[in-house]
Enzyme design. Sequence first.
Site, PDB file in Angstrom:
ATOM      1  N   SER A 150      31.430  91.350  79.759  1.00 37.69           N
ATOM      2  CA  SER A 150      31.458  91.081  78.595  1.00 37.69           C
ATOM      3  C   SER A 150      32.208  91.324  77.390  1.00 37.69           C
ATOM      4  O   SER A 150      33.203  90.967  77.739  1.00 37.69           O
ATOM      5  CB  SER A 150      29.927  90.824  78.628  1.00 37.69           C
ATOM      6  OG  SER A 150      29.235  90.152  77.549  1.00 37.69           O
ATOM      7  N   ASP A 226      45.892  61.743  53.872  1.00 39.01           N
ATOM      8  CA  ASP A 226      46.127  62.454  53.842  1.00 39.01           C
ATOM      9  C   ASP A 226      46.195  62.799  55.377  1.00 39.01           C
ATOM     10  O   ASP A 226      45.628  62.733  56.550  1.00 39.01           O
ATOM     11  CB  ASP A 226      45.364  63.385  53.597  1.00 39.01           C
ATOM     12  CG  ASP A 226      46.966  65.242  52.909  1.00 39.01           C
ATOM     13  OD1 ASP A 226      46.899  65.195  54.341  1.00 39.01           O
ATOM     14  OD2 ASP A 226      46.106  65.692  51.661  1.00 39.01           O
ATOM     15  N   HIS A 256      48.747  62.927  50.257  1.00 33.20           N
ATOM     16  CA  HIS A 256      48.636  64.440  49.967  1.00 33.20           C
ATOM     17  C   HIS A 256      49.512  64.785  48.670  1.00 33.20           C
ATOM     18  O   HIS A 256      50.327  64.499  47.751  1.00 33.20           O
ATOM     19  CB  HIS A 256      49.570  64.862  51.282  1.00 33.20           C
ATOM     20  CG  HIS A 256      49.877  66.817  51.451  1.00 33.20           C
ATOM     21  ND1 HIS A 256      48.816  66.764  51.488  1.00 33.20           N
ATOM     22  CD2 HIS A 256      50.427  67.221  50.978  1.00 33.20           C
ATOM     23  CE1 HIS A 256      48.672  68.669  51.538  1.00 33.20           C
ATOM     24  NE2 HIS A 256      50.024  69.035  51.770  1.00 33.20           N
TER      25      HIS A 256
END
Length: 260
Positions: A150, A226, A256
């Site tokens: 686990s 962008d 951008h």
Amino acid sequence: MQLDLVDPELHRAVRRMPRLPVRGKVGRRIVRAVVRRGGIGKPAAGVTITDVDEGQRIRLYTPAGGGSGAALLWVHGGGYLIDGIAQDDALCSTTARELDIVVVSADYRLAPEHPFPAALDDTFTAWQWLQASAGKLGIDPERVALGGSSAGAGLAACLVQRLHDAGGTQPLAQWLLAPMLDDRTAARRELDPAQHLVWNNAANRTGWGAYLGGLPAAWIGVGDIDLFTDECRAYADRLREAGVDCAFDLVPGAPHGFEG
């Protein structure tokens, strides 16, 4: 999840397995106290069990005759939340006896009190101790496997990558039982209704959230033309799915760097 999906041989054990109360502090304390008192099954006969204190607990399982020179560094499970070095006494001692190897079980600090990278650092320290002590233990340092179950298996897998990047002596093999590898599983809310037995996705979110320490609230702003629009939106969605407070502000017609 329905019990009829479980192999009949496992029905009795699964029915006896309580739902682990790991989401609250009191529940975690109770589970930790129970686990520290003992593990699953009895240790195998003919195997010597000794504890070493190197700033953290390290438990050795040595077969009669000292073993073949090979070794396994084992990391216990518990969702990063539960202290369980004793829970694997039967598994580790049986492995030591059946394979004629020394098994070194590494303890580690638990989340949320000690988030990432504390547990990984502790397993790395255990590896270093094993390598430095190889001669005294009768171990060939190049015949050491890494294993766990686990969350412990997830730590073992992560340690293999860390050792690969660091160079030096490398593990010979990996033995990973149901490794808890990817925190993104916890964000998949569609898995919640399945109510997986023993460890469900709600517990999974608790474990990963505790181990990774959680993330602060976020604001993400980007223009709709962008290059990064899609990945910014996806990141905001993922943060929300993981329970992080996130505001996403999409600005129409903005390329951008428009904020400059």
